[in-house]
Design an enzyme around this catalytic site. Structure first.
Site, PDB file in Angstrom:
ATOM      1  CE  LYS A 240      45.866  47.057  55.046  1.00  0.00           C
ATOM      2  NZ  LYS A 240      45.695  45.883  54.176  1.00  0.00           N
ATOM      3  CD  GLU A 241      42.886  57.119  52.130  1.00  0.00           C
ATOM      4  OE1 GLU A 241      43.413  57.948  52.879  1.00  0.00           O
ATOM      5  OE2 GLU A 241      41.765  57.282  51.611  1.00  0.00           O
TER       6      GLU A 241
ATOM      7  CE  LYS B 169      35.080  49.487  50.535  1.00  0.00           C
ATOM      8  NZ  LYS B 169      36.468  49.270  50.927  1.00  0.00           N
TER       9      LYS B 169
ATOM     10  CB  ILE C 113      41.364  44.260  68.694  1.00  0.00           C
ATOM     11  CG1 ILE C 113      42.702  43.523  68.848  1.00  0.00           C
ATOM     12  CG2 ILE C 113      40.352  43.400  67.962  1.00  0.00           C
ATOM     13  CD1 ILE C 113      42.620  42.315  69.810  1.00  0.00           C
TER      14      ILE C 113
ATOM     15  CB  CYS D 250      36.422  54.148  53.830  1.00  0.00           C
ATOM     16  SG  CYS D 250      37.145  54.452  52.209  1.00  0.00           S
TER      17      CYS D 250
ATOM     18  CE  LYS E  30      32.841  57.336  51.017  1.00  0.00           C
ATOM     19  NZ  LYS E  30      32.411  56.002  50.632  1.00  0.00           N
TER      20      LYS E  30
HETATM   21  N1  LIG Z   1      40.090  56.153  49.811  1.00  0.00           N
HETATM   22  C1  LIG Z   1      40.013  54.875  50.138  1.00  0.00           C
HETATM   23  O1  LIG Z   1      40.775  54.368  50.976  1.00  0.00           O
HETATM   24  C2  LIG Z   1      38.978  53.988  49.507  1.00  0.00           C
HETATM   25  C3  LIG Z   1      39.099  52.593  49.643  1.00  0.00           C
HETATM   26  C4  LIG Z   1      38.139  51.781  49.040  1.00  0.00           C
HETATM   27  C5  LIG Z   1      37.062  52.354  48.362  1.00  0.00           C
HETATM   28  N2  LIG Z   1      36.962  53.719  48.267  1.00  0.00           N
HETATM   29  C6  LIG Z   1      35.826  54.264  47.516  1.00  0.00           C
HETATM   30  O2  LIG Z   1      36.301  54.642  46.226  1.00  0.00           O
HETATM   31  C7  LIG Z   1      35.625  55.813  45.758  1.00  0.00           C
HETATM   32  C8  LIG Z   1      36.637  56.896  45.442  1.00  0.00           C
HETATM   33  O3  LIG Z   1      37.305  57.261  46.658  1.00  0.00           O
HETATM   34  P1  LIG Z   1      38.628  58.148  46.651  1.00  0.00           P
HETATM   35  O4  LIG Z   1      39.087  58.226  48.058  1.00  0.00           O
HETATM   36  O5  LIG Z   1      39.556  57.652  45.598  1.00  0.00           O
HETATM   37  O6  LIG Z   1      38.006  59.566  46.184  1.00  0.00           O
HETATM   38  P2  LIG Z   1      38.757  60.914  45.841  1.00  0.00           P
HETATM   39  O7  LIG Z   1      37.880  62.000  46.318  1.00  0.00           O
HETATM   40  O8  LIG Z   1      40.181  60.847  46.299  1.00  0.00           O
HETATM   41  O9  LIG Z   1      38.794  60.939  44.235  1.00  0.00           O
HETATM   42  C9  LIG Z   1      37.662  61.027  43.426  1.00  0.00           C
HETATM   43  C10 LIG Z   1      38.061  61.697  42.113  1.00  0.00           C
HETATM   44  O10 LIG Z   1      36.960  61.640  41.199  1.00  0.00           O
HETATM   45  C11 LIG Z   1      36.965  62.823  40.422  1.00  0.00           C
HETATM   46  N3  LIG Z   1      35.682  63.000  39.742  1.00  0.00           N
HETATM   47  C12 LIG Z   1      34.498  63.420  40.248  1.00  0.00           C
HETATM   48  N4  LIG Z   1      33.554  63.448  39.286  1.00  0.00           N
HETATM   49  C13 LIG Z   1      34.152  63.014  38.145  1.00  0.00           C
HETATM   50  C14 LIG Z   1      33.704  62.804  36.818  1.00  0.00           C
HETATM   51  N5  LIG Z   1      32.436  63.045  36.446  1.00  0.00           N
HETATM   52  N6  LIG Z   1      34.585  62.358  35.891  1.00  0.00           N
HETATM   53  C15 LIG Z   1      35.878  62.114  36.235  1.00  0.00           C
HETATM   54  N7  LIG Z   1      36.356  62.287  37.487  1.00  0.00           N
HETATM   55  C16 LIG Z   1      35.507  62.734  38.430  1.00  0.00           C
HETATM   56  C17 LIG Z   1      37.317  63.894  41.441  1.00  0.00           C
HETATM   57  O11 LIG Z   1      37.764  65.095  40.831  1.00  0.00           O
HETATM   58  C18 LIG Z   1      38.422  63.176  42.247  1.00  0.00           C
HETATM   59  O12 LIG Z   1      39.699  63.429  41.691  1.00  0.00           O
HETATM   60  C19 LIG Z   1      34.640  56.172  46.880  1.00  0.00           C
HETATM   61  O13 LIG Z   1      33.396  55.589  46.583  1.00  0.00           O
HETATM   62  C20 LIG Z   1      35.248  55.524  48.103  1.00  0.00           C
HETATM   63  O14 LIG Z   1      34.293  55.214  49.071  1.00  0.00           O
HETATM   64  C21 LIG Z   1      37.904  54.538  48.815  1.00  0.00           C
END
Ligand SMILES: NC(=O)c1ccc[n+]([C@@H]2O[C@H](COP(=O)([O-])OP(=O)(O)OC[C@H]3O[C@@H](n4cnc5c(N)ncnc54)[C@H](O)[C@@H]3O)[C@@H](O)[C@H]2O)c1
Length: 446
Positions: free
Chosen positions: A157-158, A210, A256, A266, A269
């Site tokens: 969780k962020e 997920k 709730i 998240c 999307k």
């Molecule tokens: N943020 C959340 O709370 C959270 C929680 C669980 C799952 N997720 C999932 O995790 C994934 C990442 O989310 P996030 O919030 O960390 O994303 P984010 O946008 O914060 O980070 C993604 C990073 O990937 C990099 N990137 C893109 N293409 C690349 C490549 N070819 N090589 C190397 N780096 C590359 C980008 O520059 C960026 O820094 C998503 O699928 C998201 O749904 C996110």
């Protein structure tokens, strides 16, 4: 163990830092050269409690490194995490271009067997697609190197990402391979001491787990928001109802809380993406569609209350706005309810004076300088000369403010509270017009 992490975002950076903290050697690679340079200089790209010292100490200890050199990064780890973004495509389905780009990069540079772990949230079947991409590139290279594609979705969780990764509720791993199971068990052993948190399953089930988790949580929120709207219309108080139902342990008190809608990178999307996946397989996901539309409407709720209070005349008003991030303890503004509100206010000719403990820079980055947005240094400064106070995020520092100061600073003592922080009767006694979510007691003074 030697681990490579592609994507240094909320998920990749936290996971990398936590793996380094328990002793693994982690190489983080990103296409964003500025981000990599900043990290090398101790500048952490996101706000997440506890992250900065963890990243700095592990970088200094040499267990955590940052690079843009994908070839070197592929060579580094037997384990290759994919943690890049999967943003919504134009039709709402998950855009897999970044995941597939990483798959190609790994296949292009690998010189030894690799375990490729998908940590990004991806639709069911992506594991097969990544496998096909890697196999094709290897065929082109006339290589017979062994590789495995694993699904290991992230549930952090962020706002609590570091502690969630240090003490995960569960570690879901989708693989059929015994070798991969052994490697993953060893990788996560430091997080698995108290009791066994690893749940092995097939790749497709892991991918769907997920989405099912996030859609369930989003459903709880939209359900409560629907109850709140009904409560308001029948003269009930949703906070009493929340207490009343939460005491049933089949329902529970978690998640709730009614409010001005869910946001973040998240839930919106992921709900959308599962709706599209369902459409593609000919299934009409009625609950998910309703969850989405209830939420979209809820994000306009505060604006509707403001319009109603001011008899539709919002033009020229100055709005003190507390809270910009989509939830407390993060600077993340993706899909934040505050953005929907600000954009509606601007369209109606109002001006916003905003304060957020962490998300001001991000707000500035998104909206730039504009005459109808002033970012203020403190929550008190945001009140100065404003016609109303609106609360979008439940930061701790907003929970017990000095109401006398609020009353003195505002042109009119009116509060629109999107997170139900205060008691309506007390607010009325203090002389405020107070609007909250689903509280039959919302009161207009005078
Ligand atoms: N943020 C959340 O709370 C959270 C929680 C669980 C799952 N997720 C999932 O995790 C994934 C990442 O989310 P996030 O919030 O960390 O994303 P984010 O946008 O914060 O980070 C993604 C990073 O990937 C990099 N990137 C893109 N293409 C690349 C490549 N070819 N090589 C190397 N780096 C590359 C980008 O520059 C960026 O820094 C998503 O699928 C998201 O749904 C996110």
């Amino acid at each position: 163990m030697k681990v490579t992490v592609f994507g240094i975002g909320y998920v990749g950076l936290v996971q990398a830092a936590v793996l380094a903290e328990v002793g693994h050697d982690v190489c983080c690679v990103d296409v964003d050269a500025q981000k990599v340079e900043n990290l090398k200089n101790g500048i952490i790209p996101i706000y997440e409690p506890g992250l900065t010292p963890l990243v700095k100490s592990n970088y200094e200890a040499g267990r955590l490194q940052f690079t843009t050199d994908a070839k070197a990064a592929v060579e580094f780890g037997e384990i290759q995490f994919i943690a890049v973004g999967t943003p919504p495509d134009e039709d709402g389905s998950a855009d897999l271009q970044y995941v597939q780009a990483v798959a190609k990069t790994i296949a292009t540079y690998m010189q030894s067997p690799k375990i490729i772990i998908d940590k990004s949230t991806v639709p069911v079947g992506t594991g097969d697609k990544v496998e096909a991409t890697i196999a094709e590139v290897l065929r082109g290279r006339k290589s017979t190197l062994e590789f495995h594609v694993v699904s290991n979705p992230e549930f952090l969780k962020e706002g609590a990402a570091v502690s969630d990764c240090m003490r995960p509720d569960r570690i879901v791993i989708g693989t059929e391979s015994d070798h991969v199971k052994d490697v993953m068990t060893e990788l996560y052993a430091p997080f698995n001491r108290n009791h066994d948190r690893i749940i092995f399953m097939d790749v497709r089930s892991a991918e769907l787990t997920k989405y099912a988790a996030n859609c369930m949580l989003a459903t709880k929120i939209s359900f409560m928001n629907e109850m709140a709207n009904i409560a308001e219309m029948v003269g009930a108080d949703i906070e009493n109802v929340r207490n009343g139902i939460g005491s049933d342990e089949r329902i529970g008190y978690h998640f709730i809380y009614p409010g001005c809608g869910y946001g973040g990178s998240c839930f919106p999307k992921d709900v959308q993406a599962l709706v599209r996946t369902s459409e593609q397989i000919g299934y009409d996901s009625q609950i998910l569609k309703a969850v989405e539309s209830v939420n979209a409407k809820q994000k306009t709720k505060l604006f509707e209350l403001i319009k109603r209070h001011f008899n539709g005349d919002v033009a020229g008003k100055t709005v003190a706005l507390w809270g910009l991030s989509f939830k407390p303890k993060t600077d993340d503004m993706r899909e934040s309810s505050s953005r929907v509100l600000m954009e509606l206010l601007w369209e109606a000719g109002a001006k916003v004076q905003a304060f957020d403990p962490e998300a001001m820079e991000e707000t500035q980055r998104i909206y730039g300088s504009r005459a109808d947005l002033n970012l203020m240094g403190t929550k008190e400064a945001a009140l100065n000369g404003a016609d109303m106070l609106v609360i979008c995020t439940e930061w701790q520092s907003f929970r017990a403010p000095d109401f006398d100061t609020i009353k003195q600073q505002l042109a009119e003592p009116v509060i629109f509270d999107g997170r139900n922080l205060y008691d309506p009767q007390r607010m009325a006694d203090r002389g405020f017009s107070y609007y909250a979510i689903g509280r039959g007691l919302s009161i207009k003074q005078g």
